[in-house]
Design an enzyme around this catalytic site. Structure first.
Site, short mmCIF file in Angstrom:
data_model
loop_
_atom_site.label_atom_id
_atom_site.label_comp_id
_atom_site.label_asym_id
_atom_site.label_seq_id
_atom_site.Cartn_x
_atom_site.Cartn_y
_atom_site.Cartn_z
N ASP B 395 0.81 -1.23 0.00
CA ASP B 395 0.00 0.00 0.00
C ASP B 395 0.84 1.28 0.00
OD1 ASP B 395 -2.37 -1.40 -0.06
OD2 ASP B 395 -2.53 -1.50 2.13
N VAL B 396 2.00 1.23 0.64
CA VAL B 396 2.81 2.45 0.75
C VAL B 396 3.47 2.84 -0.56
CG1 VAL B 396 3.26 2.10 3.20
CG2 VAL B 396 4.88 1.22 1.51
#
Lengths: 102, 465
Positions: B395-396
């Protein structure tokens, strides 16, 4: 009129929050995990309360209901103090700088 | 026996040493010295307490026995624990501080005379309030940390547990804690004191179960903060400066870490605490675009790309910790460096399960800390780098956070991995990350997916280099 000693303690408390605020913002993000483990260790200074509770007995009975809670708290806090400082030490020992080019 | 004034001065000194202990962490060079200050501060506080009580009867011997018993257990854990288990360890330690605070509060309630707080049934009002706060916050810290520990350890599922009326229930329990404290002060009833503690244990448990695994960095920081406030509450009861200073330091430290973690996810504190992120709503939205083409490759392709690069940026995430791939990664990087390839590491603030988790793992694998960079320091470098090696993060790195206002992670600071000439993405499958959304990066032209276990893939690449 005299000031209630509580006010002095409150002042220490409030000022310490500010000290903590500035000190913690200056902690480098790469050391946030050691920060957590060391704050863990130092918050176990609660052991001073546990020691007072454990020693507050008369000669005949060492284990009273209140001192037993004191002894339990001493054990828990001691796990934290030794565990917290040692694991912090272990982590910090791993942070090394790049070696000079050979 | 030493006078109360003298011991107060010593407590102040140990408080100051604790401040210096945290101050030392501003850089790795001074950090070890800082830890030493912390240890000295603790020794002073304990010694002074013995001297000020001055009762060297048999009880004294027992204290030593229990102190050494706890110390031995703590030391054993500290030496044995693998670095990947650090989040669990910290959560476990928080629970102990919380429980110790509860025990001290209980014994002060049973035997207030020992602490100069009055007699049972007639405890000074201020002390009773402080005691209740210490006990309640301590109990919340304990049960909350136990749940966090179980979730991190995998004994309990990391998935959020939600049910209807959860927030209403929690709110009414919190109100009942305030009401109980009020009646406790009015009646001095010991029954109410026990009920207060029991209810606080319950709310700690209920507050943490709806929070999912990847939000643990916020939870751990928050519990860290709570353990500080509990200590401060007890500090007021005992009129002890060292404890008040420490409680305030730890409380604000945990609060700041929670803030940093929330900011790293672009979510408000309440949004995290109310829990259930990405559990239900988002999973249904994105079904339309499942069948997009991806390029996948093997270790050979990856080795070829990296060999021809002049700079590589490594993006580690929780998956690296799970696969214990940090040592294999370091070996790969060593080989790259021998080929005169510049390598640096990019760490997102919420990578891993606790603040600074990735940094510790890389340090364990002997990665020099001056090769490891935070998001703001390195984000502009992606555009100039040849290869980004994403290992266990998801996600990052998702560019959707910058482009799609509809996305639940929109606005979250992300690493600009897609700006690299090519991206190598080590992942076991195409499944979405914690936020429950697809990562656009998988489908980019310049992305090569490496479907494998992080450790195994890294080792294979090293062989092929």
């Amino acid at each position: 009129m005299e000031i209630d000693p509580f006010i002095f303690r409150l002042s220490i408390f409030i000022l310490s929050i500010f000290v903590g605020y500035y000190v913690v913002w200056s902690v480098t993000p790469s050391l946030h995990t050691p920060l957590m483990s060391v704050t863990n260790a130092i918050s176990s200074v609660i052991i001073v309360g546990a020691i007072i509770a454990a020693l507050a007995t008369n000669v005949e009975s060492i284990f009273t209901s209140s001192s037993i809670f004191g002894y339990l708290a001493i054990t828990l806090a001691a796990i934290n103090i030794f565990g917290g400082f040692l694991v912090t030490q272990r982590m910090l020992a791993m942070y090394k700088k790049k070696k000079k080019d050979k | 026996m030493i006078s109360a004034n003298l011991s107060a001065i010593f407590y102040l000194i140990s408080g100051v040493l604790f401040i210096l202990a945290l101050r030392g962490l501003s850089s790795p060079e001074t950090s070890r010295q800082g830890n030493l200050f912390g240890i000295i501060g603790m020794i002073i506080a304990i010694t002074v307490t013995f001297l000020s009580v001055g009762n060297f009867s048999h009880g004294f011997v027992y204290i030593f026995i229990f102190l050494l018993l706890g110390g031995a257990v703590g030391a054993f854990i500290a030496f044995k624990i693998p670095m990947t288990a650090m989040p669990e360890l910290v959560a476990g330690f928080h629970s102990l501080v919380g429980l110790a605070a509860v025990f001290v509060a209980i014994s002060a309630f049973i035997n207030p005379a020992a602490f100069n707080l009055g007699t049972p049934g007639e405890i000074k009002l201020a002390s009773l309030i402080e005691m209740s706060i210490g006990a309640a916050v301590g109990a919340i810290t304990f049960s909350g940390s136990v749940i966090a520990f179980l979730k991190l350890q995998g004994i309990m599922s990391g998935a959020p547990i939600t049910f209807k009326g959860q927030h209403l229930l929690n709110a009414s329990i919190l109100v009942s804690i305030v009401v109980l404290t009020y009646f406790l002060c009015a009646t001095q009833s010991s029954n109410l004191f026990w009920v207060l503690i029991a209810v606080s244990f319950l709310i700690g448990f209920l507050l943490i179960i709806p929070i999912g695994g990847a939000d643990m960095p916020v939870v751990i920081s928050m519990l860290n903060s709570y353990s500080g406030w509990a200590a401060a509450g007890i500090g007021f009861t005992l009129e002890n400066t060292a404890l008040i200073i420490t409680g305030a330091l730890v409380g604000s430290s945990g609060a700041i870490l929670s803030y940093i973690m929330c900011k790293g996810m672009n979510r408000s504190f309440f949004n995290v605490i109310l829990g259930g992120f990405g559990a239900t709503e988002q999973s249904s939205q994105k079904q339309g675009k499942e069948q997009r083409p991806v390029k996948s490759g093997n270790a050979d392709d990856a080795a070829f790309l990296m060999k021809n690069a002049s700079s590589v940026i490594i993006v580690p995430g929780y998956g690296m910790a799970v696969a214990q791939a940090q040592h294999a990664l370091r070996e790969m990087v060593d080989t790259l460096k021998k080929n005169d390839i510049k390598v640096s590491y990019a760490i997102h603030p919420v990578a891993g399960r606790m603040p600074g988790h990735m940094n510790v793992l890389l340090a364990e694998a002997n990665v020099p800390y001056d090769e490891v960079f935070e998001l703001e320091e390195i984000n502009n470098d992606f555009a100039n780098a040849d290869v980004a090696f994403v290992i266990g993060a998801n996600d990052v790195t998702n560019p959707v956070a910058k482009t799609d206002p509809q996305s639940p992670i929109y606005g979250m600071p992300v690493l600009d991995v897609e700006k690299c000439k090519s991206v190598l993405f080590v992942k076991r499958s195409l499944s979405p990350g914690y936020a429950g959304i697809d990562n656009d990066l998988f489908y980019k032209e310049n992305t090569l997916m490496l479907f494998a276990d992080a450790k195994k893939m890294t080792e294979d690449i090293t062989k092929n280099l």
